[in-house]
Design a protein around this motif. Structure first.
Motif, short mmCIF file in Angstrom:
data_model
loop_
_atom_site.label_atom_id
_atom_site.label_comp_id
_atom_site.label_asym_id
_atom_site.label_seq_id
_atom_site.Cartn_x
_atom_site.Cartn_y
_atom_site.Cartn_z
N LEU A 48 23.88 -14.70 -86.97
CA LEU A 48 22.88 -12.90 -87.95
C LEU A 48 24.41 -11.25 -88.33
CD1 LEU A 48 19.72 -12.45 -86.17
CD2 LEU A 48 20.56 -13.25 -88.44
N PRO A 49 25.57 -11.27 -87.50
CA PRO A 49 26.59 -10.21 -87.62
C PRO A 49 27.09 -10.65 -88.89
CG PRO A 49 26.02 -10.46 -85.32
CD PRO A 49 25.24 -11.84 -85.81
N LEU A 50 27.69 -12.23 -88.79
CA LEU A 50 28.17 -12.40 -89.57
C LEU A 50 27.98 -12.72 -91.14
CD1 LEU A 50 31.31 -14.25 -90.10
CD2 LEU A 50 30.16 -16.50 -89.61
N ALA A 51 27.10 -12.92 -90.94
CA ALA A 51 26.03 -13.57 -92.76
C ALA A 51 26.20 -12.32 -92.55
CB ALA A 51 24.55 -13.84 -92.30
N ALA A 52 25.28 -11.09 -92.31
CA ALA A 52 25.55 -9.47 -92.52
C ALA A 52 26.64 -8.90 -93.57
CB ALA A 52 24.97 -8.72 -92.13
N THR A 53 27.46 -9.83 -92.52
CA THR A 53 28.67 -8.98 -93.46
C THR A 53 29.43 -9.68 -94.46
OG1 THR A 53 29.95 -8.63 -90.86
CG2 THR A 53 31.78 -8.86 -93.11
N LEU A 54 29.16 -10.86 -94.59
CA LEU A 54 29.40 -11.31 -95.56
C LEU A 54 28.83 -11.43 -96.71
CD1 LEU A 54 30.02 -15.41 -94.35
CD2 LEU A 54 31.37 -13.72 -95.38
N ALA A 55 26.68 -11.41 -96.62
CA ALA A 55 26.90 -10.54 -97.77
C ALA A 55 26.59 -8.99 -98.26
CB ALA A 55 24.65 -9.91 -97.00
N ALA A 56 27.95 -8.27 -97.33
CA ALA A 56 27.80 -6.53 -97.65
C ALA A 56 29.16 -6.74 -98.70
CB ALA A 56 27.82 -5.90 -96.32
N LEU A 57 29.77 -8.29 -97.96
CA LEU A 57 31.72 -7.86 -98.84
C LEU A 57 31.12 -8.70 -100.61
CD1 LEU A 57 33.90 -9.84 -95.87
CD2 LEU A 57 34.29 -7.27 -97.19
N ALA A 58 29.92 -9.88 -101.03
CA ALA A 58 29.56 -9.85 -101.42
C ALA A 58 29.33 -8.92 -102.80
CB ALA A 58 28.61 -11.55 -101.58
N ALA A 59 28.42 -8.59 -101.89
CA ALA A 59 27.68 -7.01 -102.53
C ALA A 59 28.67 -5.94 -103.39
CB ALA A 59 26.40 -6.46 -102.02
N GLY A 60 30.09 -6.18 -102.42
CA GLY A 60 30.54 -4.82 -102.66
C GLY A 60 31.74 -5.15 -104.20
N ALA A 61 32.22 -6.71 -103.95
CA ALA A 61 32.97 -7.23 -104.96
C ALA A 61 32.50 -7.89 -106.08
CB ALA A 61 33.61 -8.99 -104.37
N ALA A 62 30.82 -7.37 -105.96
CA ALA A 62 30.58 -7.69 -107.68
C ALA A 62 30.16 -6.38 -108.37
CB ALA A 62 28.70 -7.62 -106.83
N HIS A 63 30.02 -5.49 -106.86
CA HIS A 63 29.71 -3.83 -107.70
C HIS A 63 31.37 -3.86 -108.64
CE1 HIS A 63 29.25 0.84 -107.82
NE2 HIS A 63 29.98 0.81 -107.17
N LEU A 64 32.24 -4.15 -107.82
CA LEU A 64 33.47 -3.83 -107.76
C LEU A 64 34.20 -4.74 -109.48
CD1 LEU A 64 36.16 -3.55 -104.59
CD2 LEU A 64 35.28 -1.58 -106.67
N GLY A 65 33.84 -5.65 -109.82
CA GLY A 65 33.73 -6.63 -110.72
C GLY A 65 33.54 -6.13 -112.08
N ARG A 66 31.39 -5.67 -111.66
CA ARG A 66 31.41 -4.88 -112.52
C ARG A 66 31.87 -2.84 -113.35
NH1 ARG A 66 26.58 -5.79 -109.41
NH2 ARG A 66 26.93 -3.51 -109.01
N GLY A 67 32.23 -2.74 -111.88
CA GLY A 67 33.43 -1.04 -112.55
C GLY A 67 34.13 -1.88 -112.85
N GLU A 68 34.88 -3.05 -113.39
CA GLU A 68 35.87 -3.03 -113.96
C GLU A 68 35.86 -3.72 -115.41
OE1 GLU A 68 38.58 -5.74 -112.10
OE2 GLU A 68 38.41 -4.72 -110.18
N ARG A 69 34.32 -4.13 -115.51
CA ARG A 69 34.85 -4.48 -116.58
C ARG A 69 34.22 -3.16 -117.72
NH1 ARG A 69 29.72 -8.15 -115.70
NH2 ARG A 69 30.58 -8.84 -113.51
N ARG A 70 33.60 -2.27 -116.80
CA ARG A 70 32.89 -1.54 -118.03
C ARG A 70 34.69 -0.18 -117.98
NH1 ARG A 70 29.04 0.86 -113.99
NH2 ARG A 70 26.99 -1.38 -114.06
N ALA A 71 35.63 -0.38 -117.34
CA ALA A 71 36.94 0.71 -117.41
C ALA A 71 37.67 -0.28 -119.14
CB ALA A 71 37.91 0.85 -116.63
#
Length: 87
Positions: free
Chosen positions: A58-81
């Motif tokens: 469970l802690p591993l899955a939560a960490t991976l989900a948070a990392l994926a959400a952060g990567a998706a957020h950063l990816g969206r930010g770079e496209r806008r810039a």
């Protein structure tokens, strides 16, 4: 449930699906917990391979989900810039 860790009482809730039927307040049972996280515990009699794997995964899955959400957020930010190119 409350159990001692290093001489101090720790209280932990049993996870969903625990087979604690037939146990009453004050009964003694063996408990397993993740080192350093005694608040996440399971009954030793209820800890087959699947229960222990779930407790650790469970802690591993939560960490991976948070990392994926952060990567998706950063990816969206770079496209806008990026500057817009005119044809």
């Amino acid at each position: 449930m409350t159990f001692p860790v290093a001489g101090e009482p720790v209280t932990a809730a049993l996870p969903a699906g625990t087979r604690a039927g037939g146990l009453a307040d004050g009964d003694s049972v063996a408990v397993l917990h993740v080192p350093g996280e005694p608040g996440r515990a399971v009954l030793a009699d209820d800890a087959g391979r699947g229960s222990v794997a779930l407790l650790l995964a469970l802690p591993l899955a939560a960490t991976l989900a948070a990392l994926a959400a952060g990567a998706a957020h950063l990816g969206r930010g770079e496209r806008r810039a990026r500057p817009v190119r005119s044809s």
